[in-house]
Each structure stands twice: as structure tokens, then as C-alpha cells.
Design a protein around this motif. Structure first.
Motif, short mmCIF file in Angstrom:
data_model
loop_
_atom_site.label_atom_id
_atom_site.label_comp_id
_atom_site.label_asym_id
_atom_site.label_seq_id
_atom_site.Cartn_x
_atom_site.Cartn_y
_atom_site.Cartn_z
N THR A 105 -5.87 0.50 -1.29
CA THR A 105 -6.67 -0.63 -1.79
C THR A 105 -6.10 -1.99 -1.36
O THR A 105 -6.82 -2.98 -1.35
CB THR A 105 -6.79 -0.59 -3.32
OG1 THR A 105 -5.49 -0.47 -3.90
CG2 THR A 105 -7.65 0.60 -3.76
N CYS A 106 -4.83 -2.00 -0.97
CA CYS A 106 -4.27 -3.27 -0.50
C CYS A 106 -4.66 -3.56 0.95
O CYS A 106 -4.38 -4.63 1.48
CB CYS A 106 -2.75 -3.31 -0.64
SG CYS A 106 -1.89 -2.22 0.50
N SER A 107 -5.32 -2.60 1.59
CA SER A 107 -5.73 -2.78 2.99
C SER A 107 -7.25 -2.71 3.15
O SER A 107 -7.75 -2.81 4.26
CB SER A 107 -5.09 -1.71 3.88
OG SER A 107 -3.69 -1.70 3.73
N ARG B 174 -1.55 1.99 -9.86
CA ARG B 174 -0.25 1.83 -9.20
C ARG B 174 -0.39 0.91 -7.99
O ARG B 174 -1.38 0.99 -7.26
CB ARG B 174 0.28 3.18 -8.68
CG ARG B 174 0.83 4.11 -9.73
CD ARG B 174 1.71 5.16 -9.06
NE ARG B 174 2.15 6.14 -10.03
CZ ARG B 174 1.61 7.35 -10.18
NH1 ARG B 174 0.62 7.73 -9.40
NH2 ARG B 174 2.08 8.17 -11.09
N TRP B 175 0.61 0.13 -7.76
CA TRP B 175 0.72 -0.65 -6.53
C TRP B 175 2.14 -1.19 -6.45
O TRP B 175 2.87 -1.17 -7.44
CB TRP B 175 -0.28 -1.82 -6.51
CG TRP B 175 -0.02 -2.84 -7.58
CD1 TRP B 175 -0.31 -2.73 -8.92
CD2 TRP B 175 0.63 -4.09 -7.42
NE1 TRP B 175 0.11 -3.84 -9.59
CE2 TRP B 175 0.68 -4.70 -8.71
CE3 TRP B 175 1.16 -4.79 -6.33
CZ2 TRP B 175 1.25 -5.95 -8.91
CZ3 TRP B 175 1.72 -6.03 -6.53
CH2 TRP B 175 1.77 -6.60 -7.82
N SER B 176 2.53 -1.64 -5.28
CA SER B 176 3.85 -2.25 -5.18
C SER B 176 3.90 -3.29 -4.07
O SER B 176 3.98 -4.48 -4.33
CB SER B 176 4.92 -1.18 -4.96
OG SER B 176 6.18 -1.77 -4.88
N CYS B 177 3.81 -2.85 -2.81
CA CYS B 177 4.15 -3.77 -1.71
C CYS B 177 3.03 -4.74 -1.33
O CYS B 177 3.28 -5.80 -0.80
CB CYS B 177 4.57 -2.96 -0.48
SG CYS B 177 3.20 -2.09 0.30
N ARG B 178 1.79 -4.35 -1.54
CA ARG B 178 0.61 -5.13 -1.13
C ARG B 178 0.54 -5.34 0.38
O ARG B 178 -0.06 -6.30 0.85
CB ARG B 178 0.56 -6.49 -1.82
CG ARG B 178 0.35 -6.38 -3.30
CD ARG B 178 0.34 -7.73 -3.97
NE ARG B 178 -0.95 -8.36 -3.88
CZ ARG B 178 -1.27 -9.46 -4.56
NH1 ARG B 178 -0.39 -10.00 -5.36
NH2 ARG B 178 -2.45 -10.01 -4.43
N MET B 179 1.19 -4.49 1.14
CA MET B 179 1.14 -4.66 2.60
C MET B 179 1.06 -3.32 3.35
O MET B 179 1.48 -3.22 4.49
CB MET B 179 2.33 -5.49 3.08
CG MET B 179 3.68 -4.97 2.62
SD MET B 179 5.02 -6.17 2.83
CE MET B 179 5.12 -6.28 4.60
N GLY B 180 0.50 -2.30 2.72
CA GLY B 180 0.24 -1.04 3.42
C GLY B 180 1.48 -0.28 3.80
O GLY B 180 1.48 0.46 4.79
N ILE B 181 2.55 -0.43 3.06
CA ILE B 181 3.81 0.22 3.41
C ILE B 181 4.27 1.24 2.35
O ILE B 181 4.71 2.33 2.67
CB ILE B 181 4.94 -0.84 3.59
CG1 ILE B 181 4.60 -1.76 4.76
CG2 ILE B 181 6.29 -0.17 3.81
CD1 ILE B 181 4.54 -1.10 6.11
N CYS B 182 4.14 0.88 1.08
CA CYS B 182 4.73 1.74 0.03
C CYS B 182 3.89 2.98 -0.26
O CYS B 182 4.40 3.99 -0.75
CB CYS B 182 4.96 0.95 -1.25
SG CYS B 182 3.45 0.59 -2.17
N GLY B 183 2.60 2.91 0.03
CA GLY B 183 1.72 4.07 -0.16
C GLY B 183 1.33 4.34 -1.60
O GLY B 183 0.81 5.40 -1.91
N SER B 184 1.54 3.37 -2.50
CA SER B 184 1.29 3.66 -3.92
C SER B 184 -0.08 3.24 -4.42
O SER B 184 -0.45 3.57 -5.54
CB SER B 184 2.38 3.02 -4.78
OG SER B 184 2.35 1.62 -4.61
N CYS B 185 -0.86 2.51 -3.62
CA CYS B 185 -2.12 1.93 -4.14
C CYS B 185 -3.34 2.73 -3.72
O CYS B 185 -4.45 2.21 -3.77
CB CYS B 185 -2.25 0.49 -3.68
SG CYS B 185 -2.55 0.35 -1.90
N GLY B 186 -3.15 4.00 -3.34
CA GLY B 186 -4.29 4.81 -2.91
C GLY B 186 -5.27 5.08 -4.04
O GLY B 186 -4.85 5.48 -5.15
S1 FES Z 1 0.55 -1.62 -2.43
FE1 FES Z 1 1.92 -0.63 -1.04
S2 FES Z 1 0.60 0.44 0.32
FE2 FES Z 1 -0.75 -0.70 -0.95
#
Ligand code: FES
Length: 248
Positions: free
Chosen positions: A75-77, A53-65
Motif C-alpha cells: 500500500t505504500c507503493s 501494519r506498516w513501517s518503512c513507507r518506501m517499499g522495502i520492509c514488506g509489512s504494508c501488504g
Molecule cells: S511500509 Fe515498508 S514496504 Fe510498505
């Protein structure tokens, strides 16, 4: 020759696999990439069957843990240069795996909902009366806890949640605290039944890994200890205010 890095990924399809397995991919190394870029590269160029899972790529959506070398990370951070020698990516601990790096978040969502993480009013003021105003000082009371992005890294890091899945858990308690501290909210009494239940704040043994893992500096451990203090304080005050004849 172009630099590369070895990325070992946990693969698991419950429909066809009897157990999770590890698979290693050779991914280009780029100094400005994050771990999520490496995973995206695998999906786009090496193995389209990988699920995550991922979405925003900027540490906001919380989906890429995900767990990176055993630690829960967004993982995006997480910069690739910190894992230059290669690394392992696994799904977040303490959650059932749906497929590969995707975990089942239903339990977390139910717990979150149980603490009513929204402003509860006994009586809504008419729309025509305008906003519920707050001063900067009033916002500062809960600002830190409002930074939670529901990424669930704190649940993956929490050994209590790992052993006692009924535990309400760090983020839900931190968000309950956020609304209890909000000057516009009147839901503290409704939330206390959930927070002070046997699966609530008293399950926490103050290990503090939740606060270490939190990528937003929310400090759920602080929220839990503050809530314990307030709950005991509230119970003592209500006992003191109770007429003597009614005490048990
Ligand atoms: S892709 Fe949204 S917090 Fe990492």
C-alpha cells in the motif's frame, strides 16, 4: 471544496465481531498520496481503532501488504491516483486475520525458516581468512531472487496456497533458490528434502499469479520451475552414477 475519495475498509475484531464487516471513510484526495497515506489519515483523523501494519513507507520492509480492490499490493507503493473513484482495502487473502488489516504471519515464517534462507557452510572458514569473495557474475546468478522482501503478496495471490495451506509457497521456494544459487552456500542437499517434499515444489501448478503480484520482480514462478528442473536432473544424475547393483 476539497476533493475526497471513499475508502472502504474491512474491519474485524475476533474478540467482539462474529464476522468481518466493511466500513467506509471519506478521505482527502491528494495526487501525490499512496493508499497507505489514506489509511494513515483514517487512523490519525477519523478512527483510531483501525489496525494495520506498516513501517518503512518506501517499499522495502514488506509489512504494508493488503488487498486493494481485491489485488495484493504494497500500500505504500500503490498510488491513490489509480483509485480515484474510491477503493476497498482488505487484509491479504489466504491468511488468518488477527484484527482489521493485520494478518497472522506465523505460518509464513515457519515455512521460510524451513528452507534455511541463509548461507549454510559445511565448515566455516576462520574469521582471519577474510570474506567469502564473489564475482559479479556469481552474484548475477541469484540477484533477482535476492530482491524478495517477504511481503507475502505472492502467498495472497497463489490459488494453490489458498486451497492447500500446507504448500511451502512462492517466497520460501524463491529464497531457497536464491541460496542454492549462491556460490558461498553448501546447503542445497539440506534444502532439497523440504523443497521436494509433497508440500514443496510439486504442489505448484504453474499458474504464475505469484510473479504477477510480486512488487520486486522476483518471479517466484521461475524459481519454482527451475527448482523442479534441478531436482529431477539431480535425481537422474544420482541414479546414473549409482552402481547397477544398488538401483531399485
Ligand atoms: S511500509 Fe515498508 S514496504 Fe510498505
Amino acid at each position: 471544496m476539497a476533493e475526497t475519495v471513499e475508502v472502504t475498509v474491512q474491519r474485524y475484531n475476533p474478540e467482539t465481531d462474529s464476522a468481518p464487516r466493511l466500513q467506509t471513510y471519506e478521505v482527502p484526495y491528494k495526487d501525490d498520496w499512496v493508499v497507505l497515506d489514506a489509511i494513515l489519515y483514517i487512523k490519525d483523523h477519523l478512527d483510531a481503532t483501525l489496525s494495520y501494519r506498516w513501517s518503512c513507507r518506501m517499499g522495502i520492509c514488506g509489512s504494508c501488504g493488503m488487498n486493494v480492490d481485491g489485488h495484493p499490493k504494497l500500500t505504500c507503493s500503490a498510488h491513490l491516483r489509480e483509485y480515484r473513484r474510491g477503493f476497498t482495502v482488505e487484509p491479504l487473502s489466504n491468511f488468518p486475520v488477527i484484527r482489521d488489516l493485520v494478518v497472522d504471519i506465523d505460518d509464513f515464517m515457519a515455512k521460510l525458516k524451513s528452507v534455511k534462507p541463509w548461507i549454510v557452510r559445511e565448515l566455516e572458514q576462520p574469521l582471519g581468512d577474510g570474506e567469502y569473495l564473489q564475482s559479479n557474475n556469481q552474484i548475477d546468478h541469484y540477484r533477482q531472487f535476492s530482491q524478495c522482501i517477504n511481503c507475502m503478496l505472492c502467498y495472497a495471490a497463489c490459488p494453490v496456497y489458498g486451497m492447500e495451506p500446507e504448500f511451502l509457497g512462492p517466497a520460501a521456494i524463491a529464497l531457497a533458490r536464491r541460496y542454492n544459487l549462491d556460490s558461498r552456500d553448501e546447503g542445497t542437499v539440506e534444502r532439497v528434502n523440504v523443497l521436494a517434499a509433497s508440500e514443496g515444489i510439486w504442489e505448484c501448478s504453474c499458474i504464475g499469479e505469484c510473479s504477477v503480484a510480486c512488487p520486486k520482480g522476483v518471479d517466484p514462478a521461475k524459481a519454482i520451475q527451475q527448482t523442479k528442473f534441478d531436482t529431477v536432473n539431480g535425481a537422474i544424475m544420482s541414479t546414473m552414477l549409482m552402481p547397477f547393483g544398488n538401483r531399485r
